[in-house]
Design a protein around this motif. Structure first.
Motif, PDB file in Angstrom:
ATOM      1  N   GLU A  27      12.863 -19.908 -34.844  1.00  0.00           N
ATOM      2  CA  GLU A  27      11.324 -20.721 -34.215  1.00  0.00           C
ATOM      3  C   GLU A  27      10.422 -20.959 -33.731  1.00  0.00           C
ATOM      4  O   GLU A  27       9.620 -22.042 -33.745  1.00  0.00           O
ATOM      5  N   PHE A  28       9.693 -19.675 -34.504  1.00  0.00           N
ATOM      6  CA  PHE A  28       7.815 -19.786 -34.864  1.00  0.00           C
ATOM      7  C   PHE A  28       7.477 -19.909 -36.447  1.00  0.00           C
ATOM      8  O   PHE A  28       6.447 -19.948 -36.575  1.00  0.00           O
ATOM      9  N   LEU A  86       5.771 -11.212 -31.842  1.00  0.00           N
ATOM     10  CA  LEU A  86       6.201 -11.680 -33.228  1.00  0.00           C
ATOM     11  C   LEU A  86       4.711 -12.363 -33.415  1.00  0.00           C
ATOM     12  O   LEU A  86       4.316 -12.731 -34.815  1.00  0.00           O
ATOM     13  N   ASN A 125      18.087 -11.168 -31.550  1.00  0.00           N
ATOM     14  CA  ASN A 125      16.950 -11.702 -30.878  1.00  0.00           C
ATOM     15  C   ASN A 125      15.148 -12.013 -32.089  1.00  0.00           C
ATOM     16  O   ASN A 125      14.208 -12.598 -31.930  1.00  0.00           O
ATOM     17  N   ALA A 126      15.220 -10.670 -31.728  1.00  0.00           N
ATOM     18  CA  ALA A 126      13.575 -10.915 -32.712  1.00  0.00           C
ATOM     19  C   ALA A 126      14.213 -12.338 -34.343  1.00  0.00           C
ATOM     20  O   ALA A 126      13.204 -12.926 -34.755  1.00  0.00           O
ATOM     21  N   LYS A 161      15.939 -13.962 -34.745  1.00  0.00           N
ATOM     22  CA  LYS A 161      15.957 -15.977 -34.045  1.00  0.00           C
ATOM     23  C   LYS A 161      14.562 -16.406 -33.597  1.00  0.00           C
ATOM     24  O   LYS A 161      14.314 -17.638 -33.912  1.00  0.00           O
ATOM     25  N   THR A 162      13.910 -15.557 -32.737  1.00  0.00           N
ATOM     26  CA  THR A 162      12.460 -15.852 -32.076  1.00  0.00           C
ATOM     27  C   THR A 162      11.647 -16.602 -33.795  1.00  0.00           C
ATOM     28  O   THR A 162      11.014 -17.136 -33.421  1.00  0.00           O
ATOM     29  N   ASP A 200      12.345 -11.000 -24.702  1.00  0.00           N
ATOM     30  CA  ASP A 200      11.246 -12.452 -24.710  1.00  0.00           C
ATOM     31  C   ASP A 200      10.209 -11.399 -26.109  1.00  0.00           C
ATOM     32  O   ASP A 200       9.303 -10.968 -25.832  1.00  0.00           O
ATOM     33  N   PHE A 201      10.336 -11.724 -27.417  1.00  0.00           N
ATOM     34  CA  PHE A 201       9.867 -11.101 -28.400  1.00  0.00           C
ATOM     35  C   PHE A 201       8.018 -11.719 -29.061  1.00  0.00           C
ATOM     36  O   PHE A 201       7.652 -12.020 -30.412  1.00  0.00           O
ATOM     37  N   SER A 202       8.238 -13.159 -28.075  1.00  0.00           N
ATOM     38  CA  SER A 202       7.098 -14.072 -28.826  1.00  0.00           C
ATOM     39  C   SER A 202       5.778 -13.829 -28.888  1.00  0.00           C
ATOM     40  O   SER A 202       5.192 -13.236 -30.264  1.00  0.00           O
TER      41      SER A 202
END
Length: 402
Positions: free
Chosen positions: A239-240, A210, A232-233, A235-236, A205-207
């Motif tokens: 999303e942010f 980031l 994944n970073a 992509k996240t 989870d990179f939330s």
């Protein structure tokens, strides 16, 4: 009499055949890679296939060596990698180990290979320390390193106005080295590093990481990581809404496999430095077509291309030396060959510190509408000549260069 002559001829042929078989010099190569983890797409099974292609191409022009190939999954763990390498060298007569998935593993194995007088060729591991203080007469660093990629990409971004940076960094040798070297380039060119946050390898989870990067208000978020962590970073971050909010992501180490996984819609506009692109010229395209037929239709990454080229050059040096038992002598033969025309990297040379130098390329990822065929992903922005692409020999503090 005719019967006797025929029998003698058959016997002579058998004797000569046996002599030829005995005359072949045995060579054993081990591909030690990440076969199933976050780096397996741009190294792993594809690197193994690349080594097979190199052996086939060498054998097509020479019958002097009997080459055996083995492979192992290091699982990105230094203890597992060390155990495999020791077994290969001490019990299974492996002469050369190639690929090497992470910087920590490469640094750990360099001493072992030197002690046993074998050969280590890193085509995936990134740390420039392999040709710095940790250099050995038995280690070569092929393809790319943290210095080449941090300087090539960071310098271009800063000169184009990206002055304020924040780093998202993989928490091991490769990531921290990349962050430091890129940060030095940013500051040397008038930029500023506002901070960094570190994440474990193969983070789920990179939330939170980031969110810290977003809160920094940096213009550039430098991704000092690789493989699925980078994917994944990015992509996240999408999303942010980080890029939509005005901050730009810069991948310091991106492979064409990462761009394929992301898709051009998400990746277009990214700038990166690469040692190899499959669509550069006729030779790179021919190799990519051969490779793709044996790798589920995927073109080679720069690491996989490096494994092919390094294996081929190694075998030619073993043939010149006459055996593979003296690893330092084989490496010296590769170095003494001078500048040669590599089929995938062009004009190439091996330095005394073990750094293999060639041109690098600054590329930009195309927009979806600009791509005209499968894996048509890059626009070459600039060619970085070999003498500028890698750290100057005098700056590495390699004992062999003093």
């Amino acid at each position: 009499m005719n019967t006797v002559l025929k029998a003698s001829a058959v016997l002579l042929a058998l004797v000569l055949g046996a002599s030829d078989a005995v005359a072949q010099t045995p060579v054993k190569i081990g591909v030690l890679s990440d076969m199933s983890g976050p780096y397996s797409d741009f190294s792993g099974p594809g690197s193994l296939e690349a080594a097979k292609l190199a052996i086939e191409d060498f054998n097509a022009g020479s019958k002097k060596l009997s080459v055996e190939l083995v492979s192992g999954d290091a699982q990105n763990k230094t203890d597992i990698a060390g155990a495999i390498a020791r077994r290969w060298i001490d019990a299974e007569s492996v002469d050369m180990i190639i690929d090497i998935p992470t910087s920590g593993i490469a640094l750990g194995l360099a001493g072992l290979v030197k002690d046993r007088n074998k050969v280590l060729i890193a085509t995936t591991a990134g740390t420039s320390e392999l040709t710095g203080k940790s250099c050995t007469p038995n280690t070569l660093h092929w393809t790319w390193d943290t210095w080449s990629n941090s300087h090539g990409t960071a310098e271009a971004i800063v000169r184009n106005g990206g002055k304020r940076w924040y780093f998202l960094t993989a928490d091991y040798t490769f990531g921290t080295t990349m962050e430091k070297e890129a940060g030095d380039v940013v500051k040397a060119n008038g930029g500023a590093v506002l901070g960094s946050v570190r994440h474990p390898l193969a983070a789920m989870d990179f939330s939170s990481f980031l969110m810290q990067a977003q809160a920094s208000k940096a213009e550039i978020i430098g991704l000092a990581n690789g493989g699925t962590d980078t994917i994944n970073a990015i992509k996240t971050a999408g999303e942010f809404g980080i890029v939509a909010g005005g901050q730009k992501l810069v991948g310091l180490v991106l492979f064409i496999n990462d761009i394929h996984a992301l898709g051009l819609k998400a990746a277009n506009g990214l700038m990166l430095t690469t040692a190899y692109y499959w669509d550069l010229n006729d030779k790179t395209r021919t190799f990519a077509e051969r490779f793709a037929k044996r790798n589920n239709g995927k073109v080679p990454s720069m690491s996989q291309a490096g494994t092919y080229s390094a294996t081929l050059a190694y075998l030619r040096a073993v043939e010149k030396v006459g055996h593979a038992k003296d690893g330092a002598a084989v490496v010296a033969a590769m170095r003494d060959a001078g500048t040669f025309d590599d089929p995938l990297f062009g004009r190439t040379a091996v330095r005394v510190d073990g750094r293999v130098v060639h041109d690098m390329y600054l590329v930009e990822v195309k927009k979806p509408e600009e791509s005209k065929k499968p894996f048509d992903y890059y626009k070459v922005v600039a060619t970085i000549p070999a003498d500028r692409a890698f750290r100057p020999l005098a700056d590495g503090n390699c004992p062999l260069a003093q």
